[in-house]
Scaffold this active site. Structure first.
Site, mmCIF file in Angstrom:
data_model
loop_
_atom_site.group_PDB
_atom_site.id
_atom_site.type_symbol
_atom_site.label_atom_id
_atom_site.label_comp_id
_atom_site.label_asym_id
_atom_site.label_seq_id
_atom_site.Cartn_x
_atom_site.Cartn_y
_atom_site.Cartn_z
ATOM 1 N N SER A 46 -25.667 12.763 -7.392
ATOM 2 C CA SER A 46 -26.467 11.759 -8.087
ATOM 3 C C SER A 46 -27.427 12.467 -9.033
ATOM 4 O O SER A 46 -27.885 13.585 -8.752
ATOM 5 C CB SER A 46 -27.262 10.960 -7.059
ATOM 6 N N TYR A 100 -33.698 11.107 -0.460
ATOM 7 C CA TYR A 100 -32.370 11.028 -1.085
ATOM 8 C C TYR A 100 -32.193 12.160 -2.108
ATOM 9 O O TYR A 100 -31.174 12.861 -2.123
ATOM 10 C CB TYR A 100 -32.214 9.656 -1.739
HETATM 11 O O1 NJP Z 1 -22.672 3.321 -1.446
HETATM 12 P P1 NJP Z 1 -22.257 2.247 -0.358
HETATM 13 P P2 NJP Z 1 -21.978 3.841 -2.801
HETATM 14 N N1 NJP Z 1 -20.896 8.033 8.656
HETATM 15 O O2 NJP Z 1 -23.498 2.013 0.403
HETATM 16 C C1 NJP Z 1 -20.464 5.302 4.333
HETATM 17 C C2 NJP Z 1 -23.380 8.099 -4.578
HETATM 18 N N2 NJP Z 1 -24.004 7.470 -5.754
HETATM 19 O O3 NJP Z 1 -20.545 3.540 -2.849
HETATM 20 O O4 NJP Z 1 -20.194 3.865 7.743
HETATM 21 C C3 NJP Z 1 -19.796 7.633 7.984
HETATM 22 O O5 NJP Z 1 -21.557 1.100 -0.973
HETATM 23 C C4 NJP Z 1 -20.483 3.788 4.402
HETATM 24 O O6 NJP Z 1 -19.608 3.314 5.427
HETATM 25 P P3 NJP Z 1 -20.080 2.686 6.841
HETATM 26 C C5 NJP Z 1 -24.074 7.868 -3.254
HETATM 27 O O7 NJP Z 1 -25.166 8.721 -3.049
HETATM 28 C C6 NJP Z 1 -23.968 6.136 -5.920
HETATM 29 O O8 NJP Z 1 -22.863 3.444 -3.916
HETATM 30 O O9 NJP Z 1 -18.923 1.808 7.195
HETATM 31 N N3 NJP Z 1 -19.836 6.942 6.847
HETATM 32 C C7 NJP Z 1 -19.886 3.420 3.060
HETATM 33 O O10 NJP Z 1 -18.482 3.461 3.107
HETATM 34 C C8 NJP Z 1 -22.947 8.157 -2.279
HETATM 35 O O11 NJP Z 1 -22.869 9.535 -2.000
HETATM 36 C C9 NJP Z 1 -24.543 5.551 -7.061
HETATM 37 O O12 NJP Z 1 -21.376 1.974 6.602
HETATM 38 C C10 NJP Z 1 -21.038 6.626 6.361
HETATM 39 C C11 NJP Z 1 -20.384 4.531 2.149
HETATM 40 O O13 NJP Z 1 -20.799 5.629 2.990
HETATM 41 C C12 NJP Z 1 -21.705 7.702 -3.025
HETATM 42 O O14 NJP Z 1 -22.085 7.564 -4.399
HETATM 43 C C13 NJP Z 1 -25.158 6.362 -8.015
HETATM 44 C C14 NJP Z 1 -22.221 7.003 6.994
HETATM 45 C C15 NJP Z 1 -21.568 4.107 1.321
HETATM 46 O O15 NJP Z 1 -21.178 3.029 0.523
HETATM 47 C C16 NJP Z 1 -21.160 6.368 -2.550
HETATM 48 O O16 NJP Z 1 -22.210 5.408 -2.591
HETATM 49 C C17 NJP Z 1 -25.183 7.732 -7.807
HETATM 50 C C18 NJP Z 1 -22.113 7.738 8.201
HETATM 51 N N4 NJP Z 1 -23.188 8.134 8.893
HETATM 52 C C19 NJP Z 1 -24.592 8.282 -6.669
HETATM 53 N N5 NJP Z 1 -23.263 6.539 6.271
HETATM 54 C C20 NJP Z 1 -24.524 4.075 -7.297
HETATM 55 N N6 NJP Z 1 -23.852 3.280 -6.466
HETATM 56 O O17 NJP Z 1 -25.101 3.620 -8.316
HETATM 57 C C21 NJP Z 1 -22.750 5.892 5.222
HETATM 58 O O18 NJP Z 1 -25.770 8.502 -8.751
HETATM 59 N N7 NJP Z 1 -21.408 5.919 5.256
#
Ligand code: NJP
Length: 221
Positions: free
Chosen positions: A143, A156
């Protein structure tokens, strides 16, 4: 890009950017190992991809803070396939946006554990498998927060800055192998996390995960 016969592990594949990347890789022919905590969403992804490609995925319900679980996953992949072609370290959490002195220690620990340490543990567990592949690719989602030093984004931003150092170090360590290791910065995308970070924003101005996910192919060439 034809990824037929390739094996791809995507973390955070239950929704958002990770899910969309998993869909793109599956459509290109890869077998997907989809990791997230929410089993029902992984099952929905399996249903959708079976309908789309005729092939099942391997859904792995796992909390990435369970580091032993990551090791067990590495062993299971070794026993079943002996190799891994593509690793996408995408899972992440925002934590809370607040002044550093107001961040709860538990929140800090969860953000660092999920966004940084879990990716170290993934590298540690998957490296032997990646080295077995002909020319493996490991892509980690970062990010702009990593370099902006924005007030209230401390946990973050620190986790993503650490991730960038981790991933660039790994890239240098494998530079004399056919493997390539990269960072993908998706920019602002309409996801659950973005909604948490910017609740007042007009979501219609943002690209969808499906719009940015094809960028993964730039890193796989
Ligand atoms: O986030 P979100 P994004 N163990 O909340 C999983 C980066 N990024 O798609 O476990 C296993 O929709 C969670 O799954 P669940 C950001 O930093 C984004 O936006 O089922 N899994 C879900 O599938 C991140 O690195 C933007 O809740 C875990 C996923 O992670 C990446 O993009 C801008 C977990 C999160 O989905 C994807 O983010 C930027 C765990 N402990 C960077 N904790 C943006 N969206 O604008 C979470 O610069 N997950």
């Amino acid at each position: 890009m034809d990824l037929t016969g390739k094996l791809a592990l995507v973390t955070g594949a239950s929704r958002g950017i990770g899910r969309a990347i998993a869909v793109e890789l599956a459509k290109a022919g890869a077998h997907i190992i989809a990791v997230a905590r929410t089993q029902g969403s992984l099952e929905q992804l399996d249903d959708e991809l079976q309908a789309l490609t005729g092939r099942p995925i391997t859904g792995v319900p796992l909390d990435l803070k369970d580091y032993d679980g990551i090791d067990r996953l590495g062993l299971a992949i070794y026993e079943r396939w002996g190799t891994l072609d593509i690793l996408v370290g995408n899972a992440g959490i925002l934590g809370t946006l607040s002044p550093l002195q107001h961040i709860k220690p538990k929140t800090w620990d969860d953000v660092i554990a999920t966004n940084l340490t879990a990716n170290f543990r993934l590298i540690r567990a998957m490296d032997p498998l990646l080295r077995q592949a002909e020319a493996a690719r490991a892509v980690f989602v970062t990010s702009s927060a990593a370099v902006r030093h924005t007030p209230y984004w401390g946990a973050y931003a620190t986790s993503k800055a650490g991730l960038e150092i981790l991933v660039n170090t790994y890239a240098n360590e494998v530079a004399d192998t056919p493997m390539r290791v990269c960072l993908l910065n998706p920019g602002a995308v309409r996801t659950h996390m973005r909604g948490q970070a910017m609740p007042g924003e007009d979501k219609d101005t943002l690209p969808l995960p499906a719009d940015v996910a094809p960028r993964i192919f730039e890193f796989l060439a």
